[in-house]
Design a protein around this motif. Structure first.
Motif, mmCIF file in Angstrom:
data_model
loop_
_atom_site.group_PDB
_atom_site.id
_atom_site.type_symbol
_atom_site.label_atom_id
_atom_site.label_comp_id
_atom_site.label_asym_id
_atom_site.label_seq_id
_atom_site.Cartn_x
_atom_site.Cartn_y
_atom_site.Cartn_z
ATOM 1 N N ASP A 103 0.821 -1.215 0.000
ATOM 2 C CA ASP A 103 0.000 0.000 0.000
ATOM 3 C C ASP A 103 0.851 1.260 0.000
ATOM 4 O OD1 ASP A 103 -2.306 -1.615 0.164
ATOM 5 O OD2 ASP A 103 -2.102 -1.724 2.340
ATOM 6 N N GLY A 104 2.117 1.149 -0.382
ATOM 7 C CA GLY A 104 3.015 2.307 -0.384
ATOM 8 C C GLY A 104 4.054 2.182 0.713
ATOM 9 N N PRO A 105 4.769 3.283 0.983
ATOM 10 C CA PRO A 105 5.835 3.218 1.984
ATOM 11 C C PRO A 105 5.291 2.912 3.378
ATOM 12 C CG PRO A 105 5.727 5.402 0.970
ATOM 13 C CD PRO A 105 4.630 4.582 0.393
ATOM 14 N N ARG A 106 6.089 2.156 4.130
ATOM 15 C CA ARG A 106 5.702 1.876 5.515
ATOM 16 C C ARG A 106 6.957 1.833 6.374
ATOM 17 N NH1 ARG A 106 2.861 -3.918 5.650
ATOM 18 N NH2 ARG A 106 1.249 -2.476 5.124
ATOM 19 N N THR A 107 6.752 2.079 7.650
ATOM 20 C CA THR A 107 7.849 2.035 8.605
ATOM 21 C C THR A 107 8.044 0.605 9.081
ATOM 22 O OG1 THR A 107 7.376 4.288 9.320
ATOM 23 C CG2 THR A 107 8.670 2.926 10.822
#
Length: 168
Positions: A103-107
């Motif tokens: 779903d896109g960038p994540r930490t």
């Protein structure tokens, strides 16, 4: 003017965890939050709690985990190869990295570091926590056509001619 979709809102806030620990403070940064209401610029639970308020209003907003960053999902804790961190010599628990998720960038937070594998948590760092906001609304104004086209507030010196218009 009341907060409703298609309006830009500027506000100051403090954010605390359930133990009262300060997590963020826009005044300390000397940078109010500015967002376009109704365009998913902020947490949906926070946006819903701000709807209908006006400049000058101050309020306390409590968000349960499901209205903030969601529950902490055990399936998002996993083991990966240490080779997933190229160029990083020293890895230690608590370190955070940005990774591209579905779903896109994540930490990604490191939990355990072994010789061959690293246990990581890809949940948002605040997942599973209630959040407490103290908010002071500074300004509510109609969004410009350029802001509506971009889906977020723009700097005051940006003109509509400088922005690709999705509505054209």
């Amino acid at each position: 003017m009341r907060i409703s979709p298609q309006h830009v809102v500027r506000l100051h806030y403090t954010l605390r965890d359930p133990q009262g620990q300060l997590l963020d403070d826009s005044r300390r940064r000397e940078e109010p939050l500015e967002y376009l209401h109704g365009h998913d610029n902020i947490l949906p639970g926070l946006e819903a709690a701000l709807a209908g308020r006006a400049a000058g209003d101050a309020c306390a907003i409590h968000l349960a985990p499901e209205n903030a960053y969601g529950p902490h999902l055990p399936e998002r804790v996993q083991r990966v190869s240490r080779t997933a961190f190229p160029g990083v010599e020293q890895l230690s628990p608590g370190m955070r990295f940005q990774a591209q998720g579905p779903d896109g960038p994540r930490t990604v937070t490191l939990l355990e570091v072994g010789d061959a594998q690293v246990k990581v948590d890809t949940n948002h760092p605040l997942a599973g926590q209630s959040l407490d906001y103290q908010v002071e609304i500074l300004e509510v104004r109609p969004a410009t056509r350029a802001e509506l086209a971009k889906g977020h507030p723009l700097a005051a010196d940006v003109t509509a001619a400088e922005v690709e218009d999705r509505k054209a």
